[in-house]
Design a protein around this motif. Structure first.
Motif, short mmCIF file in Angstrom:
data_model
loop_
_atom_site.label_atom_id
_atom_site.label_comp_id
_atom_site.label_asym_id
_atom_site.label_seq_id
_atom_site.Cartn_x
_atom_site.Cartn_y
_atom_site.Cartn_z
N MET A 31 0.83 -1.20 0.00
CA MET A 31 0.00 0.00 0.00
C MET A 31 0.87 1.26 0.00
SD MET A 31 -2.66 -1.91 0.33
CE MET A 31 -3.92 -0.65 0.32
N PHE A 33 0.21 5.63 -0.18
CA PHE A 33 -0.83 6.65 -0.10
C PHE A 33 -0.19 8.04 -0.19
CE2 PHE A 33 -3.80 3.52 1.47
CZ PHE A 33 -3.01 2.66 2.20
N TYR A 35 -0.99 12.02 1.15
CA TYR A 35 -1.78 12.86 2.02
C TYR A 35 -1.39 14.33 1.81
CZ TYR A 35 -3.29 8.86 4.87
OH TYR A 35 -3.85 7.68 5.31
N GLN A 37 -1.39 18.07 3.94
CA GLN A 37 -1.55 18.76 5.22
C GLN A 37 -1.45 20.25 4.96
OE1 GLN A 37 1.41 18.07 8.28
NE2 GLN A 37 -0.05 18.51 9.91
N LEU A 43 -4.15 16.04 8.55
CA LEU A 43 -3.83 15.39 7.28
C LEU A 43 -5.09 14.87 6.62
CD1 LEU A 43 -1.24 14.87 9.28
CD2 LEU A 43 -0.52 13.40 7.40
N LEU A 45 -6.34 12.40 3.28
CA LEU A 45 -5.91 11.47 2.24
C LEU A 45 -6.32 11.98 0.87
CD1 LEU A 45 -4.71 8.67 1.53
CD2 LEU A 45 -7.04 7.74 1.74
N GLU A 58 -9.84 10.12 -3.24
CA GLU A 58 -10.85 10.43 -2.24
C GLU A 58 -11.73 11.57 -2.75
OE1 GLU A 58 -11.25 8.63 0.70
OE2 GLU A 58 -9.83 7.36 -0.40
N LEU A 92 2.61 14.41 1.95
CA LEU A 92 3.29 13.27 2.55
C LEU A 92 2.85 11.98 1.88
CD1 LEU A 92 2.16 15.18 5.29
CD2 LEU A 92 4.06 13.86 6.20
N LEU B 45 6.09 12.65 10.17
CA LEU B 45 5.09 12.04 11.04
C LEU B 45 5.67 10.74 11.58
CD1 LEU B 45 2.39 13.48 11.31
CD2 LEU B 45 1.34 11.65 10.04
N PHE B 91 -1.08 13.62 16.80
CA PHE B 91 -2.32 13.29 16.10
C PHE B 91 -2.81 11.91 16.52
CE2 PHE B 91 -2.69 16.71 13.10
CZ PHE B 91 -1.39 17.13 12.84
N ASN B 102 -8.42 1.91 3.65
CA ASN B 102 -7.19 2.21 4.37
C ASN B 102 -7.07 3.67 4.73
OD1 ASN B 102 -5.38 -0.33 4.40
ND2 ASN B 102 -6.28 -0.29 2.36
N ASN B 103 -8.18 4.37 4.68
CA ASN B 103 -8.15 5.80 4.96
C ASN B 103 -7.91 6.04 6.43
OD1 ASN B 103 -8.44 8.53 4.98
ND2 ASN B 103 -10.41 8.57 3.94
N LEU B 104 -6.80 6.68 6.73
CA LEU B 104 -6.50 7.11 8.09
C LEU B 104 -7.23 8.41 8.36
CD1 LEU B 104 -2.67 6.75 8.86
CD2 LEU B 104 -4.53 6.07 10.36
N PHE B 106 -7.68 11.42 10.59
CA PHE B 106 -6.91 12.07 11.63
C PHE B 106 -7.75 13.06 12.41
CE2 PHE B 106 -2.45 11.00 11.06
CZ PHE B 106 -2.43 10.41 9.82
N GLY B 107 -7.42 13.19 13.72
CA GLY B 107 -7.94 14.30 14.48
C GLY B 107 -7.21 15.57 14.08
#
Lengths: 114, 116
Positions: A31, A33, A35, A37, A43, A45, A58, A92, B45, B91, B102-104, B106-107
């Motif tokens: 995987m 990805f 992102y 920010q 962050l 996606l 997305e 990122l 991160l 975070f 697989n979407n993370l 985040f706060g």
């Protein structure tokens, strides 16, 4: 965890141009990805980079603006096209060995658009 | 809908004090994964911990400890005897195993400043 590098680490670009960001991993990963920010924000996606096929974007992100390539299991690129000041962000890449596993992040690319 | 709330935007503590960073999550999935990441001023991160929804055991790693409570949908992070190097944005994040791919998620992060 994998060692992840990103190039460039930072760049300043003019409005209307494009920037391509590279993400290189030292081992094969399933995987990958991308992102974004935005300044002072969390962050979000952008897309999942799929090896050998089109990326999965997305909601709110489109291929024309953020074309992504992933030619193999260790490398991906993200292009941010037709830049505007609103694109100024940290971008990122992250990788995960398997589905829904822990994602490890690259050092990020800081983009400033003038 | 999924959501991760970090109500504390900024926290300042004096070195050697203990500090707890709060994280409250919402998800309809019964299987999910929770994470904490650290983002120091350099911007990268750094992964700190992953917890799955079936494992409510608290975890301690050196000066770091995590308290996961499904009853209150919280996954709080405590730093004991804080140090200046702990200054960063932290975070909390969520992956939903059943619906979120697989979407993370985040706060919004908590900026911790440790004052020497």
């Amino acid at each position: 965890s994998a060692v992840i590098s990103q190039k460039p680490s930072r760049d300043i670009c003019q409005r209307g141009t494009s920037l391509t960001i590279q993400c290189q991993v030292d081992s094969q990963v399933t995987m990958m990805f991308w992102y974004r920010q935005q300044p002072g924000q969390s962050l979000t996606l952008i897309a999942t980079a799929n090896q050998g096929s089109e990326a999965t974007y997305e909601s709110g992100f489109v291929i024309d603006k953020f074309p992504i390539s992933r030619p193999n299991l260790t490398f991906s690129t993200l292009t941010v096209s037709n830049l505007s000041p609103e694109d100024s962000s940290i971008y990122l890449c992250s990788v995960g060995r398997t589905d829904r596993e822990t994602q490890y992040f690259g050092p990020g690319t800081r983009l400033l658009v003038l | 809908a999924q959501k991760v709330t970090q109500a504390q935007t900024e926290i300042s503590v004096v070195e050697k004090e203990d500090v707890t960073l709060d994280c409250v999550y919402e998800t309809r999935d019964t299987t999910y994964y929770l994470f904490w990441y650290k983002q120091p001023p350099s911007g990268e991160l750094v992964f700190l911990i992953r917890r799955n929804s079936f494992d409510e055991q608290n975890e301690i790693s050196g000066r770091y400890s995590w308290n996961f409570q499904k009853s209150t949908s919280s996954f709080n992070f405590t730093i004991t005897a804080s140090q200046v190097v702990d200054s960063a944005v932290y975070f909390c994040a969520l992956i939903m195993a059943q619906t979120g791919a697989n979407n993370l998620f985040f706060g919004t992060g908590t900026r911790l400043t440790v004052i020497p």
